[in-house]
Design an enzyme around this catalytic site. Structure first.
Site, PDB file in Angstrom:
ATOM      1  N   TRP A   1      52.081  32.936  50.540  1.00 15.94           N
ATOM      2  CA  TRP A   1      52.843  32.459  49.509  1.00 15.94           C
ATOM      3  C   TRP A   1      53.663  32.996  49.419  1.00 15.94           C
ATOM      4  CZ3 TRP A   1      51.251  34.938  44.575  1.00 15.94           C
ATOM      5  CH2 TRP A   1      51.086  35.492  44.231  1.00 15.94           C
ATOM      6  N   ASP A   2      54.149  33.896  49.001  1.00 13.05           N
ATOM      7  CA  ASP A   2      55.050  35.063  48.738  1.00 13.05           C
ATOM      8  C   ASP A   2      55.893  34.542  48.812  1.00 13.05           C
ATOM      9  OD1 ASP A   2      52.638  36.907  50.530  1.00 13.05           O
ATOM     10  OD2 ASP A   2      55.194  38.093  50.519  1.00 13.05           O
TER      11      ASP A   2
ATOM     12  N   GLU B   1      44.305  41.868  44.812  1.00  8.87           N
ATOM     13  CA  GLU B   1      43.670  41.587  45.660  1.00  8.87           C
ATOM     14  C   GLU B   1      42.455  43.077  46.419  1.00  8.87           C
ATOM     15  OE1 GLU B   1      45.868  42.044  49.837  1.00  8.87           O
ATOM     16  OE2 GLU B   1      46.032  39.215  49.645  1.00  8.87           O
TER      17      GLU B   1
ATOM     18  N   LYS C   1      45.750  45.673  42.006  1.00  9.34           N
ATOM     19  CA  LYS C   1      47.046  46.162  42.799  1.00  9.34           C
ATOM     20  C   LYS C   1      48.650  45.385  42.356  1.00  9.34           C
ATOM     21  CE  LYS C   1      48.073  45.120  47.484  1.00  9.34           C
ATOM     22  NZ  LYS C   1      47.442  43.853  48.928  1.00  9.34           N
ATOM     23  N   GLN C   2      48.344  43.827  42.425  1.00  9.83           N
ATOM     24  CA  GLN C   2      49.281  42.878  41.672  1.00  9.83           C
ATOM     25  C   GLN C   2      49.054  43.020  40.930  1.00  9.83           C
ATOM     26  OE1 GLN C   2      48.877  42.100  45.773  1.00  9.83           O
ATOM     27  NE2 GLN C   2      50.434  40.323  44.568  1.00  9.83           N
TER      28      GLN C   2
END
Ligand code: BGC
Length: 747
Positions: free
Chosen positions: A353-354, A482, A587-588
């Site tokens: 998906w990046d 995640e 995480k992000q």
């Protein structure tokens, strides 16, 4: 943080042969031309630790899934980009003894990746058995002729007595993927002779295509050809000379690399190698290099970013753009951007998906629209795979994969494969983003409407209705963070699902009758989608005034990252997985990823409250994370924070922030520097009505910065210094833009 290269605006160079950090050195000196690429491996054998890797775009192997305990629905295989036949190999014997930089005594060592010209240079003096020889290596993967790899090696005798030099140059199919699940050799040789080798990937049980690659070597040298050896897996030629004092020997190796992606039958592959060879062997090294440099000069001219007053930041930014340009040049809609590009094996080299979430926003600004459109076409062409993924989950419509080469999901972890479904919203967002930025509606009204419709069918089946709450919900998902799995009502996922349905309904109202007929969306479907849009549950906390990452998040023991002892960071290298899952650490960006996507749709207060709550809980252990936060911090005028996050994203690999660059570069995160600068510091936005606007500020440490941006047939230069921002129309028709909300005509 670990910095092993010198800081310089255009070069990534060192004077140290860093045997302890050889893999890191190799990652940071990778080359690529969008068609093929390689780590900065030495040409000659090196007996110390090294990760040898060269890769051909789109050439992959389905490696049978290996998991501890099988769960129904797991993908059959993990697609892996195949470590290609080694075509740069060249060993040297000095008076009969093999050159090996791990063991030999070396001085005057230089390793230099020149980003301006995309060439890798290496030089050193080696002393062996009383003789002293200076070596110079230079290589590039031609940006002008994608199938061409060029190397030149020269060696000068610095000793008083004559020295015998032998160069043994090979094409070697005895290569492995370090991450192969069953230790298979992925290549088998079909044809091998003196100058060329044709190999095919081994058969597989999954019906995915096998690939053939052909390599043919040509030499220009003042050495004498002495011998050649054609083995089972390797073909080599030996050249020799005796150099008198200060005499120089040179050998140039040009290898033509073709694959069955372009030439289906072996006969055609052979003809293609000959045809290209006929062209490139007539031209001198300098001319080949000049053609290659011209392409790079054009690239930098269109998209270079200049930062005055901070060479660290300058180098980071160019290294980012260099990483992107070497990985994906955008002509071929069958290709995509793997998180490690051509610099390592991790992540399989596949599509994530990046691409939609992070790469398309940058490619829109640094290249022509066709490049981003090709990335969207890639997804359109993989719809069949997306139907299969949805069907395997017992659901309607299309579920795009988290990881893939062909549209079929191949990630082997259930919490990602089955649950990280927000990707279906990210692709919808990319279609919208492309349309908004370029003004080109032709994609969304045709191929895009098909993708949107099929993804909406998926969402409509994936949500469930909670009678108790009279709202639609999505349970059992993993959001972008995640470090939380199998959660219910992840705000980001629910928000994007709702938005996708809404956008699809809008687009259905705009397509032609003919297209509407093809899409065949029933009245019942439309009514259901609208109902979901109206009644989707989006967790919100009134007291805190924030969107809640998912049900239950606020019941965690919430402590900021600053409370974690420094020696326990990064937590993914120190804590057990269950401790990470139980913790409140993110995480992000998750909620903040959504706010970044739709940055102008939220109020200042909403942005501030959510940023102030979530950023202190974020460990940024995904390399994709800092950029999102840098843009939001800039938007909220947290300028120091924005600059700190810019540094983290732009120099992530150069400074090995996440302690994992030895495995390869974080190519998709190399979008971060540009996003932080252009969307963050310059506050660039494109609004739904097509207006381009800016709200620039200058980071305190910098004297000035400037960048060029492609926008709707124009190239615009934005430069910001102490006097404020300046805008120049470099090419294209006049355009009215907005600066700090005031109109400005660019002529
Ligand atoms: C990130 C994902 C990303 C993947 C590949 C993971 O660490 O959490 O969001 O898609 O890396 O870059």
């Amino acid at each position: 943080m670990q910095r092993i290269f010198e800081v310089s605006p255009w070069d990534v160079a060192t004077h140290k042969l860093d045997k302890k950090n050889k893999r890191l050195q190799e990652s940071l000196t990778s080359l690529g031309n969008g068609y093929m690429g390689m780590r900065g491996n030495f040409e000659e054998d090196y007996s110390g630790d090294s990760l040898s890797g060269s890769y051909l775009a789109g050439v992959w192997y389905p490696d049978k899934t290996r998991v501890g305990w099988w769960k129904n629905g797991y993908p059959d295989y993990f697609g892996k980009v195949v470590n290609s036949v080694n075509y740069i190999k060249m060993n040297f014997l000095i008076n009969g003894s093999k050159l090996d930089l791990y063991k030999d005594t070396v001085s005057d060592f230089t390793l230099d990746l020149d980003m301006k010209t995309a060439t890798l240079k290496r030089s050193f003096i080696v002393e062996k058995d009383g003789s002293k020889v200076k070596f110079n290596f230079e290589r590039f993967l031609s940006a002008a002729q994608k199938e061409l790899s060029v190397q030149r090696v020269s060696f000068e005798n610095l000793s008083d007595q004559p020295v015998d030099i032998k160069a043994i140059s090979a094409i070697d199919a005895d290569v492995k993927n370090e991450d192969a699940n069953y230790d298979d050799d992925f290549w088998q040789v079909l044809e091998i002779n003196k100058d060329s080798l044709i190999a095919e990937t081994i058969p597989n049980d999954f019906g995915t295509p096998r690939f053939t690659s052909g390599m043919e070597a040509h030499y220009v040298t003042n050495l004498k050809e002495a011998d050649s050896e054609v083995g089972k897996l390797e073909t080599s030629k030996t050249f020799e000379t005796t150099l008198q004092k200060n005499e120089v020997g040179t050998i140039e190796k040009r290898v033509i690399v073709v694959t069955s992606r372009d030439y289906k039958v072996v006969d055609d592959l052979r003809d293609a190698m000959e045809g290209i060879a006929a062209k490139v062997t007539k031209i001198s090294y300098d001319e080949l290099l000049a053609a290659h440099k011209n392409v790079w000069a054009d690239r930098w001219n269109q998209s270079d970013v200049k930062i005055d007053g901070d060479t660290d930041a300058q180098q980071g930014m160019r290294f980012n753009l260099f990483g992107l340009f070497t990985t994906y040049s955008g002509e071929d809609s069958r290709l995509n951007i793997g998180p490690k590009g051509f610099t390592g094996e991790k992540y399989g080299g596949a599509t994530y998906w990046d691409t939609e979430a992070f790469c398309i926003p940058v490619y829109l600004g640094v290249s022509q629209p066709a490049v981003s459109r090709n990335l969207l076409m890639y997804r359109y062409n993989q719809l069949d795979g997306a139907y299969i993924n949805a069907k395997r989950q017992g659901l309607n419509g299309a579920l795009y994969p988290m990881v893939t080469f062909n549209g079929i999901e191949c990630h082997n972890e259930w919490e990602i494969t089955f649950e990280e479904i927000h990707r279906n919203g990210d692709i919808a967002f990319a279609i919208y983003n492309y349309t908004r930025y370029t003004g080109d509606k032709s994609f969304v009204l045709n191929e895009g409407s098909k993708i949107l419709t099929e993804m909406s069918r998926f969402w409509a089946d994936r949500v469930h209705y909670s009678k108790r709450n009279e709202q639609y919900m999505i349970h059992g998902v993993t959001g972008p963070d995640e470090y939380e799995n199998n959660v219910d009502n992840n705000w980001y996922t629910n928000f994007l699902a709702k938005w996708t349905l809404k956008y699809t309904l809008q687009i259905l109202g705009e397509v032609t009758d003919e297209q509407a007929k093809k899409l065949d969306v029933s009245k019942d479907e439309i009514a259901k989608w609208q109902d979901i849009v109206d009644k989707m549950y989006l967790p919100y906390d009134d007291d805190l005034g924030i969107f809640v990452q998912h049900d239950g998040f606020l019941d965690k023991d919430i402590e900021p990252v600053s409370a974690i002892p420094k020696d326990q960071l990064p937590i993914n290298q120190h804590w057990s997985w269950d401790k990470i899952l139980r913790s409140p650490y993110i995480k992000q960006g998750d909620v903040l990823q959504g706010i970044w996507d739709f940055i102008d749709d939220f109020t200042e207060r909403e942005k501030k409250r959510n940023f102030d709550f979530y950023e202190p809980l974020t460990v940024h252990e995904s390399s994709l994370s800092p950029a999102v936060h840098a843009v939001l911090a800039a938007d909220l005028h947290y300028e120091d924070k924005a600059v700190a996050l810019y540094e983290r994203t732009a120099r992530l690999d150069l400074d090995n922030y996440n302690n994992d660059t030895a495995d390869g570069l974080h190519i998709t995160s190399m979008t971060g520097g540009w996003l932080a600068m252009v969307q963050g510091f310059a506050g660039m936005r494109v609004h739904d009505d097509g207006t381009l606007s800016y709200k620039p500020f200058l980071p305190k440490k910098w004297n000035s910065y400037s960048f060029r941006q492609v926008f709707r047939g124009r190239v615009i230069e934005v430069s910001v210094n102490d006097d404020g921002p300046h805008f120049t129309l470099v090419s294209g028709e006049p355009l009215q833009i907005e600066v700090y909300k005031k109109p400005l005509m660019l002529k």
